[in-house]
Design a protein around this motif. Structure first.
Motif, mmCIF file in Angstrom:
data_model
loop_
_atom_site.group_PDB
_atom_site.id
_atom_site.type_symbol
_atom_site.label_atom_id
_atom_site.label_comp_id
_atom_site.label_asym_id
_atom_site.label_seq_id
_atom_site.Cartn_x
_atom_site.Cartn_y
_atom_site.Cartn_z
ATOM 1 N N HIS A 130 -14.039 98.667 -45.225
ATOM 2 C CA HIS A 130 -12.654 98.997 -44.886
ATOM 3 C C HIS A 130 -12.065 97.963 -43.950
ATOM 4 O O HIS A 130 -12.811 97.237 -43.281
ATOM 5 C CB HIS A 130 -12.578 100.384 -44.235
ATOM 6 N N VAL B 198 -1.753 102.115 -40.813
ATOM 7 C CA VAL B 198 -2.807 103.091 -40.503
ATOM 8 C C VAL B 198 -3.233 103.827 -41.772
ATOM 9 O O VAL B 198 -4.433 103.997 -42.029
ATOM 10 C CB VAL B 198 -2.349 104.072 -39.405
ATOM 11 N N LEU B 199 -2.281 104.257 -42.582
ATOM 12 C CA LEU B 199 -2.634 104.923 -43.845
ATOM 13 C C LEU B 199 -3.456 103.997 -44.741
ATOM 14 O O LEU B 199 -4.426 104.420 -45.366
ATOM 15 C CB LEU B 199 -1.372 105.368 -44.584
ATOM 16 N N TYR C 272 -10.960 99.086 -38.136
ATOM 17 C CA TYR C 272 -10.240 100.254 -37.633
ATOM 18 C C TYR C 272 -9.360 99.971 -36.421
ATOM 19 O O TYR C 272 -8.272 100.525 -36.309
ATOM 20 C CB TYR C 272 -11.215 101.378 -37.266
ATOM 21 N N VAL D 199 -5.508 101.638 -43.932
ATOM 22 C CA VAL D 199 -6.893 101.488 -43.474
ATOM 23 C C VAL D 199 -7.786 102.502 -44.191
ATOM 24 O O VAL D 199 -8.885 102.181 -44.632
ATOM 25 C CB VAL D 199 -6.999 101.657 -41.943
ATOM 26 N N PHE D 200 -7.309 103.719 -44.326
ATOM 27 C CA PHE D 200 -8.099 104.766 -44.966
ATOM 28 C C PHE D 200 -7.974 104.734 -46.485
ATOM 29 O O PHE D 200 -8.931 105.010 -47.196
ATOM 30 C CB PHE D 200 -7.717 106.129 -44.390
ATOM 31 N N LEU D 201 -6.812 104.378 -46.979
ATOM 32 C CA LEU D 201 -6.600 104.285 -48.414
ATOM 33 C C LEU D 201 -7.448 103.168 -49.032
ATOM 34 O O LEU D 201 -7.999 103.321 -50.120
ATOM 35 C CB LEU D 201 -5.120 104.040 -48.705
ATOM 36 N N SER E 210 -18.249 105.759 -48.083
ATOM 37 C CA SER E 210 -18.048 106.701 -46.990
ATOM 38 C C SER E 210 -19.102 106.490 -45.914
ATOM 39 O O SER E 210 -20.174 105.944 -46.167
ATOM 40 C CB SER E 210 -18.106 108.148 -47.505
ATOM 41 N N LYS F 83 -8.252 98.028 -54.125
ATOM 42 C CA LYS F 83 -8.756 98.165 -52.751
ATOM 43 C C LYS F 83 -9.097 96.805 -52.165
ATOM 44 O O LYS F 83 -8.765 96.516 -51.012
ATOM 45 C CB LYS F 83 -9.982 99.077 -52.714
ATOM 46 N N GLN G 280 -10.278 102.100 -47.947
ATOM 47 C CA GLN G 280 -11.701 102.276 -47.646
ATOM 48 C C GLN G 280 -12.468 102.517 -48.942
ATOM 49 O O GLN G 280 -12.052 103.287 -49.792
ATOM 50 C CB GLN G 280 -11.888 103.462 -46.699
ATOM 51 N N SER H 149 -19.422 102.408 -45.769
ATOM 52 C CA SER H 149 -18.070 102.102 -46.229
ATOM 53 C C SER H 149 -17.668 100.667 -45.913
ATOM 54 O O SER H 149 -18.177 100.028 -44.998
ATOM 55 C CB SER H 149 -17.065 103.071 -45.616
#
Length: 188
Positions: free
Chosen positions: A156, A140-141, A159, A143-145, A150, A60, A147, A154
Motif C-alpha cells: 500500500h 486518504v481514501l 500510511y 491509501v486504503f483503496l 491484508s 492498484k 491496498q 499488504s
C-alpha cells in the motif's frame, strides 16, 4: 451572515476542485502508464496466480505510481519487516510523472482563485490552497483503496507520508501557487 455563506461556498468549491484534481490525476496516470505497469506485472502475476494467489490488479499498481508522483513510496513486506519503493525514483516509470500533480494542482488553484474573484496574491493563495479539502479526503481514501492484500502481507502507499505529502503539502503549496498567480493576474 454572508461571510459564513461565502466561506462555506468557497470550501465546497475547494472540496469539489480537490476531488476532481485527484481523480483526473489518477486517470491521466492510468491512461499514460497502465500498459507499462501491466507489462511489468505480467510475470509476477502469472507466478502468484499459478500458486493460487491473487495477482496485483493493474489499477492498484497505477495508484501506487500516482502516489509515487507525489514522492510517496509504497510499502511491501520483506524479510519479516517492511520495505518501501518508488517506481519513478527507481527508473521504472518516467520522471515526467513528478510534474503531473504540481501542474494539475496549480491549475486547480488558479481556477479557484479566479472563481473566488481574488485580486491579490494573498487572497489568491488562500483560495487556491482550498483545493486541499477534497484532495486530502481522496488521498486518504486512496491509501486504503489501493491496498493489495491484508495485514502484514499488504502492499500500500505509505500510511503516514500519503496524507502528509500528497494530501496536505502538495495541494497547499501548488494549489496556493496557482491561486496566487490567479490573484495577481486578475484584471482590476
Amino acid at each position: 451572515m454572508s461571510t459564513a455563506r461565502t466561506s462555506t461556498g468557497t470550501a465546497g468549491i475547494g472540496a469539489f476542485a480537490g476531488t476532481v484534481t485527484y481523480l483526473f490525476g489518477y486517470l491521466v496516470t492510468h491512461l499514460w502508464q497502465a500498459a507499462n505497469v501491466r507489462e511489468s506485472l505480467d510475470a509476477y502475476n502469472f507466478v502468484v496466480e499459478l500458486f493460487g494467489g491473487t495477482g496485483i490488479p493493474i489499477w492498484k499498481a497505477v495508484g501506487w505510481l500516482f502516489y509515487n508522483a507525489h514522492f510517496v513510496p509504497f510499502t511491501y513486506p520483506e524479510d519479516g519487516g517492511r520495505a518501501s519503493a518508488n517506481f519513478i525514483a527507481g527508473g521504472d516509470a518516467p520522471a515526467l510523472l513528478y510534474l503531473l500533480p504540481p501542474i494539475l494542482l496549480a491549475v486547480a488553484g488558479f481556477v479557484l482563485a479566479r472563481a473566488a474573484n481574488a485580486r491579490s496574491a494573498d487572497t489568491g493563495l488562500r483560495a487556491g490552497a482550498g483545493v486541499v479539502i477534497g484532495y486530502l479526503v481522496f488521498t486518504v481514501l486512496g491509501v486504503f483503496l489501493f491496498q493489495h492484500g491484508s495485514g502484514a502481507e499488504s502492499i500500500h502507499p505509505h500510511y503516514a507520508l500519503a496524507p502528509l505529502l500528497a494530501g496536505i503539502v502538495y495541494p497547499v503549496v501548488f494549489g496556493g501557487i496557482g491561486g496566487a498567480l490567479g490573484g495577481v493576474t486578475t484584471s482590476s
